[in-house]
Design a protein around this motif. Structure first.
Motif, short mmCIF file in Angstrom:
data_model
loop_
_atom_site.label_atom_id
_atom_site.label_comp_id
_atom_site.label_asym_id
_atom_site.label_seq_id
_atom_site.Cartn_x
_atom_site.Cartn_y
_atom_site.Cartn_z
N ILE A 103 -3.55 -5.28 -4.13
CA ILE A 103 -3.86 -6.00 -3.05
C ILE A 103 -4.83 -7.08 -3.34
CG2 ILE A 103 -3.41 -3.96 -1.36
CD1 ILE A 103 -6.47 -3.56 -1.34
N ARG A 104 -4.80 -7.30 -4.38
CA ARG A 104 -5.87 -8.67 -4.88
C ARG A 104 -4.93 -9.65 -5.32
NH1 ARG A 104 -11.32 -5.79 -6.77
NH2 ARG A 104 -11.88 -4.76 -4.97
N PHE A 158 -19.93 -0.84 4.49
CA PHE A 158 -18.61 -1.27 4.02
C PHE A 158 -17.76 -1.31 5.49
CE2 PHE A 158 -19.89 0.11 0.32
CZ PHE A 158 -19.60 -0.87 -0.80
N GLN A 200 -20.10 -5.38 -3.63
CA GLN A 200 -18.93 -5.27 -3.99
C GLN A 200 -18.64 -6.67 -4.45
OE1 GLN A 200 -15.84 -3.55 -1.53
NE2 GLN A 200 -14.54 -3.36 -3.24
N LYS A 221 -17.52 -9.75 7.37
CA LYS A 221 -16.73 -8.84 8.05
C LYS A 221 -17.47 -8.30 9.25
CE LYS A 221 -14.74 -4.41 7.48
NZ LYS A 221 -14.44 -3.28 6.46
N THR A 259 -12.17 -9.01 6.61
CA THR A 259 -12.23 -7.61 5.80
C THR A 259 -12.77 -8.11 4.55
OG1 THR A 259 -9.92 -7.77 5.16
CG2 THR A 259 -10.44 -6.39 7.42
N ILE A 260 -13.31 -7.08 3.87
CA ILE A 260 -13.71 -7.25 2.40
C ILE A 260 -12.41 -7.84 1.58
CG2 ILE A 260 -14.71 -6.37 0.36
CD1 ILE A 260 -16.37 -4.50 2.56
N GLU A 261 -11.47 -6.80 1.55
CA GLU A 261 -10.33 -7.46 0.79
C GLU A 261 -9.60 -8.28 1.60
OE1 GLU A 261 -9.73 -6.00 -2.18
OE2 GLU A 261 -11.02 -4.47 -2.22
N PRO A 276 -17.20 -0.35 -5.53
CA PRO A 276 -16.03 0.63 -5.08
C PRO A 276 -14.92 -0.20 -5.54
CG PRO A 276 -17.33 0.05 -3.26
CD PRO A 276 -18.15 -0.70 -4.41
N ARG A 326 0.80 -1.32 -0.01
CA ARG A 326 -0.24 -0.11 0.04
C ARG A 326 0.80 1.21 -0.07
NH1 ARG A 326 -3.93 -2.86 2.46
NH2 ARG A 326 -6.13 -2.39 2.01
N PRO A 352 -10.58 -0.57 -4.57
CA PRO A 352 -9.74 0.02 -3.78
C PRO A 352 -8.58 0.85 -4.41
CG PRO A 352 -9.25 -2.09 -3.79
CD PRO A 352 -10.47 -1.98 -4.61
N GLY A 353 -8.04 2.07 -3.72
CA GLY A 353 -7.03 2.94 -4.47
C GLY A 353 -5.94 2.09 -5.06
N PRO A 354 -5.38 0.98 -4.15
CA PRO A 354 -3.99 0.37 -4.41
C PRO A 354 -4.57 -0.96 -5.58
CG PRO A 354 -4.52 0.18 -1.95
CD PRO A 354 -5.68 0.84 -2.66
#
Ligand code: XMP
Length: 513
Positions: free
Chosen positions: A398-399, A468, A434, A505, A509-511, A390, A297, A392-394
């Protein structure tokens, strides 16, 4: 804003934002302020009709309990205390609050004692509400009467002569089946608010203000392809057209074909300048060898800032930097002291170097997400852009669990594209909050035709959530999952096993990272 009729003083409840949204949904403009806002500040709102004191995790009888400026209680406006707010009112008016023997968490039935009370207009004598409290009122405050009760507590109180009310339950939560009626009764009948908040006026007002502020100067804006920055671009574009330059950074960590699709969508829908910056090589080279999620990140955030700084330097003639900051970002970044929430910082602004002295334009900073979506619709943005899940920014950084490489990202892009395409085909996309795929750093044995395979595992994830903060995994139809898995295994090289993540969650977490 000058049309604020209701203020919410926040004592840190997880439902404060929801409370504010409910007031806005009643077409009344409200803002959330810290619990210790001074009377002087409150007097700056010329149209103020009422104050709502939110819930909060603390206890009013503790030594350092959060208090309001008590002068507020002498203002000639309506006051509603919710949960902690009601207990605080009880304390100010010399009642008693104690830890309850029987604590109420979850659904409860209240019985209305004062059927004629305006707060309960059109509310049944017995009504289901959502309770969440350990403390309760044990002695009524002076000059107050009990107007509703549950099996375990005094559920609502009202001052005998002034428009001051307390409710022990959370009317803002949908489990309070007639909570909407009660809140509207407070807003319209007790506080006498006017229904004057509507987004058409808001859009006109913003366009006018942006024109006045920007004049003939230039504005730059970082686009992410997400809802907030798209709607910000739309509204600014409508005001100043080509004086706006949008910058879209291709990090290499976006979804399949996203760069092309986003650019096409902007070029078709907006009459603004758009600049694509391909920085994928930089992101991949900086991510080399890095496995730890937080480290990834940080690297991604830094690359983003570096690229954006570079572009911004080339636009030194721009006086303004525009952003899609929305109201939850504003609430969460301003420390209310009482709040137990994690404070987020806006990485897109936070990291820009000192010498880039842009003035900020944030046309959406007073809007909630659902309001931002409505503004998007009103400005004619395509449905797919507004109702996107949504991201994520990264991004896919991060997946792809552990080290990120271009090859792994390409595999993930293919799998993810199939999952999302199938969700759309089965009309499921808009009913889940999501959905995405994660590539695991694990290979397993399989068999294709007559051959042994040894390839990657991917995990599908789909969740439903309101905020979320908590989420449940979607109960996707088995036939649907079968179809997705078949297509993935048949079409994507290097993947031979698909799993579905059913963790909620919390605890997950979601991610995954
Ligand atoms: P988690 O994984 O924390 O995700 O349950 C909650 C929501 O936030 C998104 N998310 C992020 N968004 N930068 C972002 O802009 C991040 O680093 C980040 N991490 C998670 C996630 O996709 C979900 O919608």
């Amino acid at each position: 804003m000058k049309n604020t009729q209701i203020l919410i003083l926040d004592f840190g409840s997880q439902y404060t934002q929801l409370l504010a949204r409910r007031v806005r949904e009643a077409n009344i403009y409200t803002e959330v302020l810290p619990f210790d806002t001074s009377i002087e500040k409150i007097k700056e709102y010329p149209l103020l009709k009422g104050i709502i004191l939110s819930g909060g995790p603390s206890s009013v009888y503790l030594q350092n309990a959060y208090k309001i400026d008590s002068e507020i209680l002498n203002l000639d406006i309506a006051i509603l205390g919710v949960c902690y707010g009601m207990q605080l009112l009880t304390q100010y008016f010399e009642g008693a609050v104690e830890l309850a023997d029987e604590q109420e968490f979850g659904k409860a039935i209240i019985t209305i004692d004062d059927k004629k009370n305006s707060l309960f207009k059109n509310v049944n004598t017995d009504s289901q509400v959502w309770m969440s409290h350990a403390d309760h009122v044990t002695k009524l405050p002076v000059d107050f009467k009990q107007i509703a009760h549950s099996n375990a507590s005094i559920a609502a109180i009202a001052h005998n002569t002034k428009p001051i009310y307390g409710i022990q339950f959370h009317a803002e939560v949908t489990h309070s089946l007639q909570g909407k009626e009660m809140l509207e009764n407070f807003l319209y009948d007790i506080a006498k608010c006017n229904k004057d908040w509507n987004l058409d006026d808001f859009i006109d007002q913003q366009i006018k203000e942006i024109k006045e502020i920007v004049k003939d100067k230039q504005v730059i804006l970082g686009l992410s392809g997400g809802v907030d920055s798209s709607v910000a671009a739309a509204i600014i574009g409508k005001a100043i057209g080509k004086q706006l330059t949008c910058i879209f950074v291709d990090t290499g960590l976006l979804r399949k074909n996203e760069t092309i699709e986003v650019m096409k969508a902007y070029e078709t829908n907006f009459d603004i300048n758009i600049k694509l910056v391909d920085a994928s090589d930089l992101f991949f080279s900086e991510l080399k060898g890095i496995k730890e999620p937080e480290a990834k990140r940080k690297v991604i955030g830094k690359c983003f800032i570096d690229v954006f700084t570079d572009v911004a330097r080339q636009h030194k003639d721009a006086d303004f930097l525009a952003q899609g900051t929305i109201y939850p970002d504003v609430i969460e970044s301003s420390s209310h002291g009482a709040s137990s929430k994690t404070i987020k910082s806006h990485h897109n602004v936070g990291g820009l170097p000192e010498d880039l002295k842009f003035k900020l334009i944030e046309p959406l900073r007073n809007l909630f997400k659902d309001e931002v979506r409505q503004v998007g619709f009103k400005l004619g943005l395509p449905e797919e852009m507004i109702n996107r899940h949504p991201f994520p920014g990264p991004g896919l950084g991060i997946r792809v669990i552990e080290e990120v490489t271009k090859e792994k990202v390409e595999i993930l892009q293919e799998v993810d594209a199939i999952f999302i395409k199938k969700l759309r085909e089965w009309n499921l996309y808009n009913s889940v909050s999501q959905a995405f795929v994660t590539l695991l750093p694990v290979k397993t044995v399989g068999v294709m035709g007559d051959n042994r395979t040894y390839d990657y595992v991917v995990a599908l994830r789909s969740v439903n959530t309101i905020d979320f903060m908590t989420a449940t995994s979607t109960h996707l139809p088995w036939e649907f999952l079968d179809e997705v898995v078949n297509e993935i295994i048949n079409k994507v090289d290097n993947v031979n096993r698909v799993v579905y993540d059913v963790t909620s969650k919390p605890p997950g977490t979601i991610e995954w990272e």
